[in-house]
Design a protein around this motif. Structure first.
Motif, PDB file in Angstrom:
ATOM      1  N   SER A 148       0.841  -1.195   0.000  1.00  0.00           N
ATOM      2  CA  SER A 148       0.000   0.000   0.000  1.00  0.00           C
ATOM      3  C   SER A 148       0.875   1.244   0.000  1.00  0.00           C
ATOM      4  O   SER A 148       1.975   1.250   0.556  1.00  0.00           O
ATOM      5  CB  SER A 148      -0.931   0.005   1.221  1.00  0.00           C
ATOM      6  OG  SER A 148      -0.181   0.093   2.419  1.00  0.00           O
ATOM      7  N   SER A 149       0.376   2.292  -0.627  1.00  0.00           N
ATOM      8  CA  SER A 149       1.109   3.552  -0.693  1.00  0.00           C
ATOM      9  C   SER A 149       0.110   4.669  -0.973  1.00  0.00           C
ATOM     10  O   SER A 149      -0.992   4.424  -1.477  1.00  0.00           O
ATOM     11  CB  SER A 149       2.170   3.504  -1.802  1.00  0.00           C
ATOM     12  OG  SER A 149       2.779   4.769  -1.985  1.00  0.00           O
ATOM     13  N   SER A 150       0.497   5.894  -0.644  1.00  0.00           N
ATOM     14  CA  SER A 150      -0.335   7.046  -1.002  1.00  0.00           C
ATOM     15  C   SER A 150       0.053   7.619  -2.351  1.00  0.00           C
ATOM     16  O   SER A 150      -0.529   8.602  -2.807  1.00  0.00           O
ATOM     17  CB  SER A 150      -0.209   8.133   0.073  1.00  0.00           C
ATOM     18  OG  SER A 150       1.137   8.581   0.164  1.00  0.00           O
ATOM     19  N   SER A 151       1.034   6.987  -3.011  1.00  0.00           N
ATOM     20  CA  SER A 151       1.542   7.488  -4.287  1.00  0.00           C
ATOM     21  C   SER A 151       1.323   6.461  -5.395  1.00  0.00           C
ATOM     22  O   SER A 151       1.915   5.372  -5.368  1.00  0.00           O
ATOM     23  CB  SER A 151       3.038   7.807  -4.164  1.00  0.00           C
ATOM     24  OG  SER A 151       3.614   8.022  -5.426  1.00  0.00           O
ATOM     25  N   ASP A 152       0.515   6.801  -6.383  1.00  0.00           N
ATOM     26  CA  ASP A 152       0.331   5.922  -7.540  1.00  0.00           C
ATOM     27  C   ASP A 152       1.623   5.765  -8.334  1.00  0.00           C
ATOM     28  O   ASP A 152       1.874   4.703  -8.920  1.00  0.00           O
ATOM     29  CB  ASP A 152      -0.774   6.476  -8.454  1.00  0.00           C
ATOM     30  CG  ASP A 152      -2.149   6.348  -7.831  1.00  0.00           C
ATOM     31  OD1 ASP A 152      -2.367   5.398  -7.044  1.00  0.00           O
ATOM     32  OD2 ASP A 152      -3.015   7.194  -8.123  1.00  0.00           O
ATOM     33  N   LEU A 155       3.638   3.112  -6.602  1.00  0.00           N
ATOM     34  CA  LEU A 155       3.036   1.797  -6.830  1.00  0.00           C
ATOM     35  C   LEU A 155       3.353   1.286  -8.232  1.00  0.00           C
ATOM     36  O   LEU A 155       3.653   0.105  -8.418  1.00  0.00           O
ATOM     37  CB  LEU A 155       1.522   1.878  -6.627  1.00  0.00           C
ATOM     38  CG  LEU A 155       1.043   2.045  -5.181  1.00  0.00           C
ATOM     39  CD1 LEU A 155      -0.458   2.317  -5.144  1.00  0.00           C
ATOM     40  CD2 LEU A 155       1.368   0.806  -4.349  1.00  0.00           C
ATOM     41  N   ASN A 169      -3.714   2.212  -3.463  1.00  0.00           N
ATOM     42  CA  ASN A 169      -3.490   3.530  -2.876  1.00  0.00           C
ATOM     43  C   ASN A 169      -4.402   3.671  -1.654  1.00  0.00           C
ATOM     44  O   ASN A 169      -5.618   3.696  -1.789  1.00  0.00           O
ATOM     45  CB  ASN A 169      -3.785   4.617  -3.907  1.00  0.00           C
ATOM     46  CG  ASN A 169      -3.409   5.998  -3.419  1.00  0.00           C
ATOM     47  OD1 ASN A 169      -3.706   6.383  -2.302  1.00  0.00           O
ATOM     48  ND2 ASN A 169      -2.779   6.783  -4.291  1.00  0.00           N
ATOM     49  N   LYS A 171      -4.950   6.145   0.200  1.00  0.00           N
ATOM     50  CA  LYS A 171      -5.645   7.427   0.290  1.00  0.00           C
ATOM     51  C   LYS A 171      -6.941   7.402  -0.520  1.00  0.00           C
ATOM     52  O   LYS A 171      -7.989   7.847  -0.057  1.00  0.00           O
ATOM     53  CB  LYS A 171      -4.743   8.555  -0.218  1.00  0.00           C
ATOM     54  CG  LYS A 171      -3.573   8.880   0.690  1.00  0.00           C
ATOM     55  CD  LYS A 171      -4.030   9.513   1.994  1.00  0.00           C
ATOM     56  CE  LYS A 171      -2.832   9.989   2.812  1.00  0.00           C
ATOM     57  NZ  LYS A 171      -3.234  10.576   4.102  1.00  0.00           N
ATOM     58  N   THR A 172      -6.871   6.890  -1.736  1.00  0.00           N
ATOM     59  CA  THR A 172      -8.057   6.837  -2.587  1.00  0.00           C
ATOM     60  C   THR A 172      -8.885   5.570  -2.354  1.00  0.00           C
ATOM     61  O   THR A 172     -10.052   5.513  -2.731  1.00  0.00           O
ATOM     62  CB  THR A 172      -7.645   6.908  -4.076  1.00  0.00           C
ATOM     63  OG1 THR A 172      -6.761   5.814  -4.380  1.00  0.00           O
ATOM     64  CG2 THR A 172      -6.933   8.224  -4.368  1.00  0.00           C
TER      65      THR A 172
END
Length: 244
Positions: A148-152, A155, A169, A171-172
């Protein structure tokens, strides 16, 4: 010709300061041991680095007890300067290095790794050092890593390393358990490497398979507070899960 170099009688050591937070580190000069015990190895340290764990201690964020005015630097490398009489696996002059703290943590959190089935999967929270080490171990062991990450962008870049890798993501797509179930065709993962702390523990348990999954508590990047009902931990029993 034999070396006539006289060994030093002192060495330099950094310690955490005492007193109010935030603390710092300070340099000390200390006497070098004249004689090693049979199983001791003396390392001439060549390089050190501050780990997040060290920084957390200096700022009072580390969640367990630790030595007052202890030595920071969880990662170091150097060469063997002297050995005790019972030491057999090292000789003077050998390079001595610890695997970076993040690598050891990832290896342990993945249970070294063992009991691997064809559909074994692991959830890695974030793209920090522990997650990246764990990702590489998973690829080598043919384990499916879900990251998991907040940055596409991150990823996308990470996913190019191996077709085994899946990701989302957070966040989304904030419902971690739902995303994990979707990416594992409803099964869930065998291990969650928790880098965020207690706040995500219920989501971690919800991301596990229904039997014998493991949550490896590693970090505290989201602090040490949680807003869930403690009774919700009964989910550990329902899923026959383990928290380590």
């Amino acid at each position: 010709m034999a070396s006539t170099q006289v060994p030093p009688t002192t060495y330099r050591a950094y310690h955490r300061t005492s007193g109010p937070l935030p603390q710092s580190i300070e340099l000390h000069t200390e006497p070098l041991p004249h004689q090693l015990s049979p199983h001791e190895v003396l390392i001439r340290v060549k390089a050190v680095s501050l780990n997040y764990r060290d920084v957390a201690m200096l700022n009072g964020h580390y969640p367990t007890d630790h030595e007052n005015a202890g030595r920071p630097c969880s990662d170091c490398a150097g060469e063997v300067a002297a050995i005790g009489g019972a030491v057999k696996d090292f000789k003077v002059g050998d390079r001595a290095s610890t695997l970076a703290c993040a690598g050891v943590t990832a290896w342990t959190a993945l249970r070294r790794p063992k009991e691997i089935e064809p559909d074994t999967a692991v959830l890695l929270q974030g793209t920090g050092g522990v997650s990246m080490f764990a990702l590489l171990i998973c690829i080598a062991a043919n384990i499916t890593p879900i990251i998991s990450s907040s940055s596409d962008t991150k990823l996308s870049s990470i996913s190019a390393l191996s077709p085994l890798i899946k990701g989302f993501n957070y966040k989304t797509q904030p419902d971690q358990a739902a995303q994990v179930k979707q990416l594992t065709t409803g099964k869930g993962v065998d291990i969650v490497i928790n880098n965020t702390g207690a706040a995500s523990l219920l989501a971690d348990l919800g991301s596990l398979r229904n039997r014998h999954g493991i949550v490896s508590l590693v970090g505290m990047l989201d602090g040490q507070k949680a807003e869930w009902d403690p009774n919700a931990l009964m989910l550990v029993m329902k899923k026959l899960a383990r928290i380590q």
